[in-house]
Design a protein around this motif. Structure first.
Motif: not given
Length: 448
Positions: A25-31, A35-36, A61-67, A233-237
């Motif tokens: 199971v992927d445990l995911i959150a938005l930064d 992005h997840f 991990a929340v602070l990641l840039g666009v890339q 958020a989930l719809f985009c993924r």
């Protein structure tokens, strides 16, 4: 906010019983950029987390840039030892993933509701705004609408290609609103809608939009504003995954074609009291006017949220239904804040400025902060576009100008959190500098 471990454990065990072939199971959150990020957990370990075992991921991990890279932001990332931070499972979001090659599940995680929430985590920012509104007896009803483009799965020299019409194999290169496009691309659109429902997302209307290969899917109104943002958020993924399965590429990029309309994130919001009365409709709709005034006052200072990248800024102006100034109007799609025709029970605003690739948690938090500010200050808004087509106030359309307008605005800092504002603005500033560190072919054509 906290769900008893027994309820989470029951959810995980029911999922395992209904999906015995799922091992991970992927445990995911938005930064911050939307992005997840997350971890892939063996499902038996997920049971331990649901039973109360700690769930920790790096705070940064929340602070990641666009890339995906880390920027030095204050003492974060390089002077803080890269600490872990607690997360919790979001109940009701454990669902099967149908677009991958192997059976998988996914579940949202968040720091809000933990003992030490991450102040700049997008979902936590929204949770704080909602908690404050709840203490004031204000309960939002929210619905998102998301526009997106379909492209051919393969890029041509890095550039998007029009999607192939499955009936004729011709490029769908003609902008139109024809209902037949829903039929021609029915297989992928139906799968997107069904997959969304399988994720617990209450999707409703599908529309063929004006751009070639452009569509919009709406979601039902929800009295759980956090869940409404989760859905977006989930719809985009899921939509990107389903598109690839069907041989397409789906993108929520704000302005993929200069000559065609961009893709927006439209947010419908009503406000109710504890008895279910629509607060915006009271006293001959005077609170509606106050709320609109607050929204418009904060809008120029929240532009890095509504238009979070250079491409999103390209969407503003120049094409149909894309505002160039902070404005409002009744039944007017040229306005940033539109008041759809409705009865008093369903009176609402539709905020139309945000790009489709904006972070839905932050977009909703910024809009609600504007509504809250307006209801408290009780100022009159500028004239609606229905009365004056030139009505409106300017907002910044360059990223660094937008960041400066946001970072030092007292109301934005007070309502969204000073720590979040500082971190977010520095993230956008660093993304801007990173974007500039490449010489594009046009520069050689112009200046070589």
């Amino acid at each position: 906010m906290k769900t008893p471990p027994c309820a989470l454990l029951a959810e995980v065990r029911a999922f395992r019983q209904n999906h015995p072939d799922v091992r991970y199971v992927d445990l995911i959150a938005l930064d911050i950029p939307g992005h997840f990020y997350g971890k892939r957990y063996p499902v038996e370990m997920l049971e331990k987390v649901a039973a109360g075992s700690p769930l920790k991921l790096p705070q940064n991990a929340v602070l990641l840039g666009v890339q995906g890279g880390l920027f030095k932001i204050g003492d974060y990332c390089f002077n803080d030892g890269d600490p872990d931070a607690n997360r919790r499972l979001v109940p009701g979001t454990l669902k099967p993933v149908s677009w991958e090659s192997q059976p998988l599940g996914q579940m949202l995680i968040t720091s809000d509701g933990t003992d030490a929430p991450i102040e700049f985590e997008p979902r936590e920012v929204l949770a704080r705004v909602l908690q404050r509104l709840q203490h004031k007896g204000i309960h939002p009803m929210v619905a998102f609408e998301l526009e997106f483009y379909l492209f051919d799965k393969k890029l041509a020299d890095g550039l998007p290609q029009f999607p192939r019409d499955p009936l004729s194999d011709d490029a769908d290169d003609q902008p139109n609103l024809h209902i037949e496009r829903l039929s021609r691309f029915g297989a992928v659109l139906d799968d997107m809608a069904q997959t969304a429902r399988d994720q617990g997302i209450d999707s409703t209307v599908i529309t063929a939009e004006l751009g070639p290969g452009q569509f919009e899917i709406n979601f039902s109104h929800s009295d759980d504003a956090l869940r409404a943002a989760d859905w977006a958020a989930l719809f985009c993924r899921s939509t990107r995954g389903v598109a690839l399965k069907h041989g397409y590429r789906a993108s929520f990029m704000a302005k993929p074609y200069l000559q065609f309309p961009g893709s927006g994130m439209h947010v419908h919001i009503s406000l109710y009291d504890g008895a279910g009365n629509n607060l915006l409709a009271a006293h001959q709709q005077q609170p509606l006017r106050h709320a609109v005034a607050g929204c418009l006052q904060l809008l120029p200072h929240c532009m890095p949220i509504f238009a979070p990248n250079h491409n999103a800024l390209r969407r503003l102006g120049g094409t149909v239904n894309a505002a160039t100034r902070a404005s409002w109007g009744f039944e007017d799609r040229d306005a940033c804040v539109r008041i759809p025709e409705s009865d008093p029970r369903n009176l609402r605003i539709e905020h139309r400025l945000a790009s489709a690739d904006a972070n839905p948690y932050l977009v909703l938090a910024a809009i609600l902060a504007g509504l809250e500010h307006g209801l408290e200050t009780r100022q009159e808004p500028i004239a609606p576009l229905n009365d004056d087509r030139s009505s409106g106030t300017d907002f910044p359309v360059e990223m660094l100008d937008a960041v400066r307008a946001m970072q030092h605005h007292r109301v934005v800092r007070d309502t969204l959190g000073a720590e979040f504002v500082d971190v977010y603005c520095e993230n956008k500033r660093q993304d801007h500098l990173a974007f500039q560190q490449e010489i594009h072919a046009r520069e050689y054509r112009w200046f070589l």
